[in-house]
Design a protein around this motif. Sequence first.
Motif, short mmCIF file in Angstrom:
data_model
loop_
_atom_site.label_atom_id
_atom_site.label_comp_id
_atom_site.label_asym_id
_atom_site.label_seq_id
_atom_site.Cartn_x
_atom_site.Cartn_y
_atom_site.Cartn_z
N ARG A 92 -12.72 2.33 15.31
CA ARG A 92 -11.55 2.96 15.66
C ARG A 92 -10.22 2.44 15.00
O ARG A 92 -9.31 3.38 14.97
N ASP A 93 -10.20 1.28 14.18
CA ASP A 93 -9.15 0.86 13.51
C ASP A 93 -9.18 1.67 12.51
O ASP A 93 -7.79 2.15 11.81
N LYS A 94 -10.08 1.93 11.53
CA LYS A 94 -10.22 2.81 10.35
C LYS A 94 -9.77 4.17 10.74
O LYS A 94 -8.99 4.75 9.98
N TYR A 95 -10.25 4.76 11.97
CA TYR A 95 -9.71 5.98 12.38
C TYR A 95 -7.93 5.90 12.53
O TYR A 95 -7.58 6.86 12.21
N ARG A 96 -7.68 4.94 13.18
CA ARG A 96 -6.21 4.91 13.44
C ARG A 96 -5.34 4.91 12.23
O ARG A 96 -4.33 5.47 12.16
N LEU A 97 -5.87 4.17 11.23
CA LEU A 97 -4.94 4.08 9.80
C LEU A 97 -5.25 5.52 9.30
O LEU A 97 -4.13 5.99 8.65
N ARG A 98 -6.37 5.96 9.34
CA ARG A 98 -6.63 7.36 8.36
C ARG A 98 -5.61 8.55 9.17
O ARG A 98 -5.16 9.15 8.37
N ILE A 104 -1.20 -2.29 15.13
CA ILE A 104 -1.52 -3.44 14.53
C ILE A 104 -2.36 -3.09 13.51
O ILE A 104 -2.51 -3.40 12.35
N PRO A 105 -3.66 -2.07 13.62
CA PRO A 105 -4.60 -1.85 12.38
C PRO A 105 -3.69 -1.17 11.40
O PRO A 105 -4.02 -1.16 10.19
N ILE A 106 -2.76 -0.09 11.63
CA ILE A 106 -1.79 0.51 10.67
C ILE A 106 -1.12 -0.34 9.93
O ILE A 106 -1.26 -0.36 8.60
N VAL A 107 -0.29 -1.40 10.57
CA VAL A 107 0.34 -2.37 9.69
C VAL A 107 -0.61 -3.17 8.86
O VAL A 107 -0.27 -3.38 7.59
N ARG A 108 -1.86 -3.58 9.30
CA ARG A 108 -2.59 -4.40 8.50
C ARG A 108 -3.16 -3.53 7.34
O ARG A 108 -3.11 -4.22 6.24
N GLY A 109 -3.46 -2.21 7.75
CA GLY A 109 -4.06 -1.54 6.69
C GLY A 109 -2.83 -1.23 5.54
O GLY A 109 -3.22 -1.17 4.47
N VAL A 110 -1.87 -0.63 6.01
CA VAL A 110 -0.79 -0.25 4.86
C VAL A 110 -0.36 -1.61 4.14
O VAL A 110 -0.21 -1.48 2.97
N ALA A 111 -0.22 -2.70 4.80
CA ALA A 111 0.12 -4.02 4.09
C ALA A 111 -0.76 -4.01 2.86
O ALA A 111 -0.53 -4.87 1.90
N PHE A 161 -2.90 8.30 10.99
CA PHE A 161 -1.53 7.67 10.46
C PHE A 161 -1.30 8.43 9.43
O PHE A 161 0.04 9.05 8.86
N LEU A 162 -1.80 8.19 8.23
CA LEU A 162 -1.80 8.65 6.78
C LEU A 162 -1.69 10.38 6.93
O LEU A 162 -1.01 10.83 6.20
N ASP A 163 -2.75 10.84 7.90
CA ASP A 163 -2.78 12.14 7.92
C ASP A 163 -1.66 12.76 8.52
O ASP A 163 -1.06 13.76 8.09
N LEU A 201 -0.09 -4.61 -0.74
CA LEU A 201 -0.32 -5.93 -1.54
C LEU A 201 -1.35 -5.64 -2.94
O LEU A 201 -0.90 -6.21 -3.71
N ASP A 202 -2.40 -5.01 -2.51
CA ASP A 202 -3.31 -4.80 -3.57
C ASP A 202 -2.67 -4.04 -4.83
O ASP A 202 -2.92 -4.48 -5.92
N ALA A 203 -1.85 -3.14 -4.61
CA ALA A 203 -0.97 -2.56 -5.56
C ALA A 203 -0.20 -3.32 -6.31
O ALA A 203 -0.05 -3.35 -7.44
#
Length: 338
Positions: free
Chosen positions: A263-269, A295-302, A271-273, A306-308
């Motif tokens: 579900r967290d992966k869905y929420r991040l995807r 929470i999952p959106i902030v965590r995923g975007v961050a 958001f980006l869509d 950071l990786d970039a």
Amino acid sequence: MTVPQVCVIIAARNAARTIPAAIASALREPEVAEVVVVDDASTDDTAKVATAADDGSGRLSVIRLDVNRGPSFARNAAIAGSKSPFISILDADDFFLEGRFRQLFASADWDFAADNIMLIRDDTATDVSKIVAPTFSADPEFLDFERFIEGNISRRRVQRGELGFLKPVISRAFLDRHGLRYDENLRLGEDYELYARAFARGARFKVIRSCGYGAIVRADSLSGRHKTQDLKRLADADLALLKIDSLPEGSKAVLRKHERHVRDKYRLRNFLDVKAERGMASAAAYALASQSNLIPIVRGVASDKLDALFRHAGLSPRQQPVPPLRFLMAGTSTATEK
């Protein structure tokens, strides 16, 4: 004397280039009584090429669907039209290694029996008929519900190896006894969902570490092109599993963990869509609609940012290249491997 008792099901879409090798690897096995190819409304010559791969034994049949319905529908159609007591799924760009079924049928105390998968990078796969697996122990072990579900939670920066990728031989009697078929609403995780429902109904799921299945790893595979809504449907399937009253609390706890992960992966995807389709204001509104979204959106975007940043600064560890050959499960040649 080997008794043919397996129906190999190949759901195929636009697989004209790879399906001859898949069919040949199945027809080579003496335990195979039927090979059913379901062409899921391909726009290339998949059905024609599949038909031409017949070895004259009368074991191959090809079903053509006029409308693309997805792998679950295609597999269910093949199950309905076949009669063999055991079912084995083969993806259209994969292949069986010689002698696969002999090892899986070495004992009969199972409802599902799976072997290790050799994962081969597509740019290194030439003639798959000449690929030989290393000799790993074939000592059996049995998965339980909790270990299986936990084994389907992927980790960031770790090469994928979820147990839902396993391609077991399946007892038709078990499926029929419990009214189990593939969920036709799913185009992602359909194998995982079927296995999970089978576990919930007491399936004995045997695994051996020796390799009998070869999977070609392609960047354009269906699993790599899933839609955002496919993630939501998979998370919803977990919620349906949680309604099974007979599941013990420990099993429900790990299932909830998997549901949150998907579900967290869905929420991040999603958001980006939304950001790409309607702009940042709409995306922010979606993120702020609930803490479960935020929470999952902030965590995923961050994590992505950071990786970039670390890569730009040269501080990120060098990304490990996809190896030309690896295995879904660790194997050993030691006879006492468990």
